[in-house]
Design a protein around this motif. Structure first.
Motif, PDB file in Angstrom:
ATOM      1  N   ASP A 118      -1.553  -8.155  -5.789  1.00 30.60           N
ATOM      2  CA  ASP A 118      -2.272  -6.872  -5.633  1.00 30.60           C
ATOM      3  C   ASP A 118      -3.595  -7.188  -4.538  1.00 30.60           C
ATOM      4  O   ASP A 118      -3.796  -6.447  -3.680  1.00 30.60           O
ATOM      5  N   LYS A 119      -4.178  -8.384  -5.102  1.00 30.47           N
ATOM      6  CA  LYS A 119      -5.341  -8.765  -4.165  1.00 30.47           C
ATOM      7  C   LYS A 119      -4.958  -9.059  -2.645  1.00 30.47           C
ATOM      8  O   LYS A 119      -5.659  -8.596  -1.791  1.00 30.47           O
ATOM      9  N   LYS A 160      -3.925  -5.840  -0.783  1.00 29.56           N
ATOM     10  CA  LYS A 160      -5.060  -4.860  -0.460  1.00 29.56           C
ATOM     11  C   LYS A 160      -5.902  -5.522   0.580  1.00 29.56           C
ATOM     12  O   LYS A 160      -6.227  -4.657   1.542  1.00 29.56           O
ATOM     13  N   THR A 176      -3.627  -4.785   3.702  1.00 29.23           N
ATOM     14  CA  THR A 176      -3.709  -3.156   3.956  1.00 29.23           C
ATOM     15  C   THR A 176      -5.117  -2.528   4.672  1.00 29.23           C
ATOM     16  O   THR A 176      -5.068  -1.966   5.624  1.00 29.23           O
ATOM     17  N   ASP A 177      -6.381  -3.268   3.901  1.00 28.19           N
ATOM     18  CA  ASP A 177      -7.519  -2.858   4.553  1.00 28.19           C
ATOM     19  C   ASP A 177      -7.632  -3.420   5.925  1.00 28.19           C
ATOM     20  O   ASP A 177      -8.089  -2.635   6.941  1.00 28.19           O
ATOM     21  N   LYS A 210       5.395  -3.656  -3.309  1.00 23.63           N
ATOM     22  CA  LYS A 210       4.105  -3.561  -2.923  1.00 23.63           C
ATOM     23  C   LYS A 210       3.908  -3.956  -1.543  1.00 23.63           C
ATOM     24  O   LYS A 210       3.205  -3.353  -0.594  1.00 23.63           O
ATOM     25  N   PHE A 242       2.607  -1.586   1.520  1.00 28.85           N
ATOM     26  CA  PHE A 242       1.627  -2.284   2.669  1.00 28.85           C
ATOM     27  C   PHE A 242       1.939  -1.903   3.971  1.00 28.85           C
ATOM     28  O   PHE A 242       1.338  -1.042   4.998  1.00 28.85           O
TER      29      PHE A 242
END
Length: 437
Positions: free
Chosen positions: A252-253, A256, A259-260, A430, A434
């Motif tokens: 997840d980290k 993220k 994705t950011d 995940k 993304f």
């Protein structure tokens, strides 16, 4: 230009009669030579029938090369039909269409998904002539006795099974291999030095805002996640227990952060095929990206500056090999072993080395390369003459030094391998979120 040097029969002969159980009922007499004369000493019926054999091979475009199929026909006398797919399609076909192929040319992380399905047969190492010359990283996980074993799906962890009919990976080498290793490399970022405008030294440079809209990442989940992890770790944003077997929290980290960056416009594209990566870089649409060594060479062959940049955190490695479908038997199975032994006998190894990859048996490949080629590709020495591609095009001018230096420098600095994690399904879901974000 295809390499026209003809190997000696002793170098090309893949195995002796004593190393194989020949077809039942055949007389053990010297047979007629087949093709270019590479096969000798087999029963006449074997030599007469082998030309009628067709083996269907599939895998990624990295190693499903027309030049190899042509050379098989010339040296061994039978036909090798090749189909190139992307990694995800290879994985799906291997499991869901096991009767559609005879030889699987796959990466080890794919093997981790495929072999437990029981669609492939373990291979007898006693039938592999050059087994004792295979680079030890595929047998023990270590390049040298003092080497550390890199994170991820290291080939030796999925390279052996417990027995002849087993689908359970062995914790130590046995007489039964899942894949016979053939090709591997240590990957890093490709850059356009004429366009990036500053030195590149770290994986974290992929997300430098200075390259907004000019960066690209490989869109194959089990590979791309490892590149992403190298970036996040280099940034100091994520501390992994094991990059090759992330927890859900670590996944997840990592995604993220990616994705950011994507939402901020960092990425121009996400590529899946060799040609896509070459086109992105050669056009200048992308100036820093996940890349494969021969793709960098292909860009340079167009007269465009491109560098496979060594990075201080090390390399992400991958490796592939040849496996045999479970249904194969009789003459076709004999031909499959003959092909695999031929593959390790030197000609293909030299061909792969000249593309910037590495061959699984270095000794035999060296016999098919000039001293100048070997010094450039394997020892990291300045080229004493122009370096040519397998097709005869000038890849590097005299005086050039290979990116990343010698074989020992590159493979000795592997930080991780492409990986299939315990949380693989979660990671793939995940990852796809993304890409779609």
């Amino acid at each position: 230009m295809t390499d026209t040097r003809t190997p000696s029969k002793s170098a090309t002969l893949s195995t002796g009669v004593s190393r194989r159980t020949l077809l039942k009922g055949t007389a053990a007499v010297a047979g007629a030579a087949v093709g270019s004369g590479a096969i000798t000493g087999f029963p006449t019926i074997w030599a007469q029938n082998i030309k009628n054999v067709t083996l269907r091979q599939f895998g990624t475009g990295v190693s499903n090369l027309n030049a190899v199929a042509d050379k098989v026909k010339e040296d061994l006398g039978f036909t090798l039909q090749m189909t190139a797919l992307d990694s995800d399609a290879v994985t799906q076909r291997a499991v869901t269409q096991p009767k559609s192929y005879d030889i699987a040319d796959i990466e080890y992380w794919i093997g981790k998904k495929v072999f437990p399905a029981g669609v492939m047969q373990p291979m007898d190492v006693k039938k592999i002539k050059n087994f004792d010359k295979i680079v030890p990283i595929f047998i023990t996980g270590k390049l040298t006795p003092d080497s550390a074993i890199a994170q991820g799906t290291a080939p030796h962890t999925v390279g052996f099974v417990e027995g002849k009919d087993s689908t359970k990976f062995a914790k130590a080498p046995t007489e039964w291999m899942t894949l016979i290793p053939t090709i591997y490399n240590a990957d890093t970022l490709g850059i356009r030095p004429d366009l990036v405008g500053r030195p590149i030294s770290s994986w974290k440079d992929l997300l430098d805002p200075a390259f907004k809209g000019k960066a690209s990442l490989l869109n194959i989940p089990s590979i791309g996640i490892m590149d992403a992890a190298m970036v996040c770790e280099a940034m100091g944003e994520v501390k992994y227990g094991d990059k090759g077997n992330m927890t859900k929290e670590e996944i997840d980290k990592t995604l993220k952060i990616m994705t950011d960056a994507k939402k901020a416009g960092q990425f121009r594209a996400f590529w899946k095929t060799f040609d896509e990566s070459v086109n992105l870089m050669s056009s200048g649409e992308v100036i820093i990206q996940s890349m494969w060594s021969p793709a960098v060479a292909a860009v340079r062959a167009k007269g465009i500056q491109c560098v496979y940049q060594p990075l201080k955190e090390g390399y992400r490695a991958w490796g592939g090999g040849l496996g045999i479908a479970k249904h194969l038997s009789g003459l076709e199975l004999d031909a499959a072993y003959e092909y695999i032994n031929w593959y390790l006998s030197g000609w293909v190894g030299a061909y792969l080395n000249r593309q910037g990859y590495y061959s699984a048996v270095l000794d035999t490949a060296k016999q098919h390369m000039s001293p100048e080629e070997w010094a450039f590709w394997m020892e990291g020495q300045p080229a004493k003459a122009d370096i040519l591609s397998p097709e005869g095009k000038v890849m590097e001018k005299a005086g050039a030094v290979r990116d990343g230096g010698s074989f020992q420098d590159r493979m000795g600095r592997v930080a991780c391998w492409n990986a299939v994690m315990d949380e693989d399904r979660y990671m793939v879901r995940k990852w796809n979120e993304f890409i779609a974000a």
